[in-house]
Design a protein around this motif. Structure first.
Motif, short mmCIF file in Angstrom:
data_model
loop_
_atom_site.label_atom_id
_atom_site.label_comp_id
_atom_site.label_asym_id
_atom_site.label_seq_id
_atom_site.Cartn_x
_atom_site.Cartn_y
_atom_site.Cartn_z
N THR A 9 1.12 -0.99 0.28
CA THR A 9 -0.03 -0.08 -0.36
C THR A 9 0.80 0.96 -0.18
OG1 THR A 9 -1.76 1.30 0.80
CG2 THR A 9 -0.04 0.10 2.83
N TYR A 10 0.35 1.96 -0.06
CA TYR A 10 0.42 3.71 -0.77
C TYR A 10 -0.19 4.67 -0.43
CZ TYR A 10 3.81 8.07 -1.74
OH TYR A 10 3.82 8.87 -1.87
N ASN A 11 -0.74 5.34 0.77
CA ASN A 11 -1.14 6.03 0.69
C ASN A 11 -2.94 5.70 0.59
OD1 ASN A 11 -0.08 8.12 1.50
ND2 ASN A 11 0.63 9.55 0.15
N ARG A 12 -3.08 4.56 0.70
CA ARG A 12 -4.55 4.08 0.37
C ARG A 12 -5.10 3.81 1.49
NH1 ARG A 12 -3.27 6.19 -3.50
NH2 ARG A 12 -2.97 5.65 -5.70
N GLU A 14 -7.85 4.37 2.36
CA GLU A 14 -9.99 4.02 2.88
C GLU A 14 -9.72 2.81 1.88
OE1 GLU A 14 -13.19 6.12 -0.16
OE2 GLU A 14 -12.10 7.35 1.09
N ASN A 15 -8.56 2.52 1.07
CA ASN A 15 -9.46 1.39 0.55
C ASN A 15 -8.47 0.12 1.46
OD1 ASN A 15 -10.30 2.42 -2.36
ND2 ASN A 15 -7.81 2.58 -2.71
N ASP A 37 4.05 -1.47 3.54
CA ASP A 37 3.58 -0.03 3.66
C ASP A 37 4.79 0.82 2.62
OD1 ASP A 37 2.66 2.90 3.10
OD2 ASP A 37 2.34 2.99 5.68
N SER A 40 3.88 5.71 3.30
CA SER A 40 2.73 6.05 3.48
C SER A 40 2.50 8.05 4.13
CB SER A 40 1.27 5.83 3.62
OG SER A 40 1.25 4.42 2.91
N ASP A 42 -0.24 9.16 4.85
CA ASP A 42 -1.82 9.64 5.57
C ASP A 42 -2.18 8.38 6.54
OD1 ASP A 42 -1.69 6.72 4.83
OD2 ASP A 42 -3.40 7.15 2.64
N THR A 44 -2.80 5.32 7.27
CA THR A 44 -2.36 3.59 6.70
C THR A 44 -1.98 2.90 8.56
OG1 THR A 44 -2.37 4.15 4.50
CG2 THR A 44 -1.15 2.55 5.22
#
Length: 87
Positions: A9-12, A14-15, A37, A40, A42, A44
């Motif tokens: 993940t990277y800056n996701r 919400e997903n 990660d 990120s 955000d 996360t």
């Protein structure tokens, strides 16, 4: 047989929440979750922390250096295979 989900993940955040919610509703709970990660900026890490008491989850992080999904996926798989826990 126990299996693992590796989630790069990277800056996701919400997903990631949607993905982890889906895993909570699985009838077969014989799995581990590794979230790797790619630096990120955000929420996360907070999302993973929020699910850590409901899922067998491991969190790994490295600074964002442009490799994106390939390095994150490989690091997550390595983390799962070595059974190293970072949270």
């Amino acid at each position: 047989m126990r299996f693992g989900f590796v989630i790069p993940t990277y800056n996701r955040a919400e997903n990631l929440t949607l993905c982890l919610e889906g895993l909570l509703h699985q009838t077969n709970r014989d799995f581990d979750v590794v979230v790797w990660d790619d630096g990120s900026e955000d929420d996360t890490r907070k999302v993973v922390a929020d699910y850590s008491n409901r899922l067998p989850i491991v969190y790994g992080w490295h600074p964002h250096d442009g490799y994106r999904v390939s390095l994150a996926r490989n690091c997550g798989a390595r983390l799962h295979n070595n059974k190293v826990t970072h949270f």
